[in-house]
Design a protein around this motif. Structure first.
Motif, PDB file in Angstrom:
ATOM      1  N   GLU A  58       0.809  -1.222   0.000  1.00  0.00           N
ATOM      2  CA  GLU A  58       0.000   0.000   0.000  1.00  0.00           C
ATOM      3  C   GLU A  58       0.843   1.273   0.000  1.00  0.00           C
ATOM      4  O   GLU A  58       0.320   2.367  -0.270  1.00  0.00           O
ATOM      5  N   GLY A 143      -3.773  -9.075   4.899  1.00  0.00           N
ATOM      6  CA  GLY A 143      -3.862  -7.638   5.129  1.00  0.00           C
ATOM      7  C   GLY A 143      -3.258  -7.191   6.446  1.00  0.00           C
ATOM      8  O   GLY A 143      -2.462  -7.887   7.072  1.00  0.00           O
ATOM      9  N   TRP A 161      -6.507   7.657   4.333  1.00  0.00           N
ATOM     10  CA  TRP A 161      -6.306   6.388   3.646  1.00  0.00           C
ATOM     11  C   TRP A 161      -7.340   6.137   2.551  1.00  0.00           C
ATOM     12  O   TRP A 161      -7.022   5.513   1.532  1.00  0.00           O
ATOM     13  N   ALA A 169      -3.575  -2.446  -3.161  1.00  0.00           N
ATOM     14  CA  ALA A 169      -4.281  -2.708  -1.901  1.00  0.00           C
ATOM     15  C   ALA A 169      -5.647  -2.016  -1.902  1.00  0.00           C
ATOM     16  O   ALA A 169      -5.947  -1.164  -2.745  1.00  0.00           O
ATOM     17  N   VAL A 171      -8.859  -0.651   1.156  1.00  0.00           N
ATOM     18  CA  VAL A 171      -9.057  -0.368   2.579  1.00  0.00           C
ATOM     19  C   VAL A 171     -10.540  -0.177   2.855  1.00  0.00           C
ATOM     20  O   VAL A 171     -11.286   0.317   2.003  1.00  0.00           O
ATOM     21  N   PHE A 197      -6.834  -3.188   5.815  1.00  0.00           N
ATOM     22  CA  PHE A 197      -6.327  -3.230   4.457  1.00  0.00           C
ATOM     23  C   PHE A 197      -6.388  -4.655   3.930  1.00  0.00           C
ATOM     24  O   PHE A 197      -6.156  -5.612   4.667  1.00  0.00           O
TER      25      PHE A 197
END
Length: 422
Positions: A58, A143, A161, A169, A171, A197
């Protein structure tokens, strides 16, 4: 030069037995080379083995950014995790100036594109590598969590985020059960919110991974030789390695020596602005932290906690200093304070560790072939992403060594971007 007992096979000497070096060695071996790894320590303790075990796909945005510069004051130790020791100013001040020059919007955007292209292949490369060495069970693709201790920081963190490019990735908000599981590991009322994540992962046992990589190398005829390289030298247009009074030669020499890489290049006149970005951890051998709990980053404290096969590890700090500077015990005490204040199931004081991440001013690694020596390749400067990028970097190095096209454009990772060539 060919190996006399195998006249049709090229020889390769990899300087550095960390994750990047071992992955490069195995890929070179797979391509048909007879490989020797030169590693100074019989039991290496570098950043490859002291990290959080987090495969951070990420983190596609380089830390060389205007946002990093703006937030630096608020993150300074002892308030935060950024340490600029006064006694090390001669080391970090020139680096800081270069970092600021690398943090323009244009360079940040181009760096994000370059890092994203590299990170896209990170998890598939680890799947291939762990399968080949019989260690697929060590790769966990479940994750990780980021948690906050106040409603305000949770709101800011979620917004950041969800609005940030995180590459392959994804989230989402932690579910009620997931949030309850994190809260069960901390003191009542400590955790206000969390996100989870997907697409990132973890190595469940770094020691086990090291053993599997080394065993695979040996099983295919590779050698690990313990010794401290004195530097790289040139003989005509060919690189050689000084090892005490001995001179080591190979068809391909690959520099993967982490934070020591710049020093090894000085004898050939290369001046690479690599700094030792030092991190700290403490590890508890016993904990009720669940074995299947993914890593949890407590973002308000810039601390990540990971359950390994051998215990629970709490890691933090970005300390810019020379590799040889002694560790600062106050950093370990700060980590112990975080663990105690959160009420985590950690057997204090824990075993301390400090190691140096190899970091370049733009937070991109250096991967390429030397223009000074036809047999010299390099792969270093992976900053916080050494574990994450080790397997894919090994594949790129093997392609370079074979003269084959690489899976991604390596121009952004050429060391010449700093005004000097290797």
């Amino acid at each position: 030069m060919k190996n006399s007992s195998h006249p049709s096979r090229a020889t390769a000497l990899v300087i550095g037995g960390g994750l990047v070096g071992l992955c490069a060695a195995l890929q070179l071996q797979r391509a048909g080379c007879i490989v020797t790894v030169l590693e100074p320590q019989e039991k290496p303790q570098g950043a490859s083995w002291g990290n959080a075990g987090h495969i951070a796909v990420e983190q596609v945005q380089p830390l060389a950014s205007l946002a990093t510069i703006r937030s630096a004051w608020s993150r300074l130790h002892p308030r935060g995790a950024l340490a600029l020791p006064a006694g090390q100013m001669r080391t970090w001040a020139p680096f800081a100036l270069r970092l600021m020059r690398a943090s323009t919007p244009q360079r940040f955007a181009s760096g994000t594109r370059a890092l994203s292209s590299l990170l896209t292949g990170a998890m598939p490369a680890w799947r291939r590598m762990t399968a080949r060495i019989g260690a697929a069970h060590l790769l966990r693709e479940d994750g990780h969590f980021v948690a906050w201790e106040s409603a305000a920081s949770a709101a800011r963190g979620r917004a950041f985020w969800t609005e940030t490019d995180i590459g392959t990735a994804s989230v989402r908000d932690a579910s009620a059960d997931e949030l309850a599981a994190i809260r069960d590991l901390a003191r009542d009322g400590q955790i206000a919110g969390a996100v989870r994540f997907a697409g990132s992962g973890q190595i469940a046992d770094l020691g086990g991974l090291a053993d599997a990589l080394r065993a695979a190398l040996a099983a295919s005829g590779g050698t690990i030789r313990h010794g401290q390289a004195g530097g790289i030298a040139l003989e005509g247009g060919t690189a050689v390695v000084r090892l005490g009074a001995e001179t080591l030669r190979a068809d391909q020499i690959v520099l993967c020596a982490g934070a020591a890489s710049a020093e090894l290049l000085r004898p050939i006149g290369a001046r690479i602005p690599l700094i030792a970005e030092r991190g700290y951890h403490i590890q508890s051998p016993v904990s009720r932290w669940p074995q299947d709990m993914p890593p949890v980053a407590f973002e308000d404290r810039s601390m990540i906690v990971t359950r390994f096969a051998g215990g629970l590890r709490a890691a933090s700090f970005v300390e810019f200093a020379s590799r040889s500077a002694p560790p600062d015990p106050a950093k370990w005490e700060k980590l112990r304070g975080h663990v105690a204040e959160l009420g985590l199931p950690f057997d204090l004081p824990g075993t301390p560790w400090m190691g140096a991440r190899p970091t370049l001013p733009d937070y991109l690694p250096a991967i390429g072939r030397s223009t000074r020596a036809r047999n010299l390749l390099y792969a270093f400067g992976h900053q916080h992403l050494g574990l994450t990028l080790a397997a894919v970097t090994g594949e790129l190095v093997a392609a370079l060594a074979a003269g084959q096209p690489t899976a991604i454009d390596l121009a952004p990772f050429d060391a010449a971007r700093f005004g000097d060539t290797i």
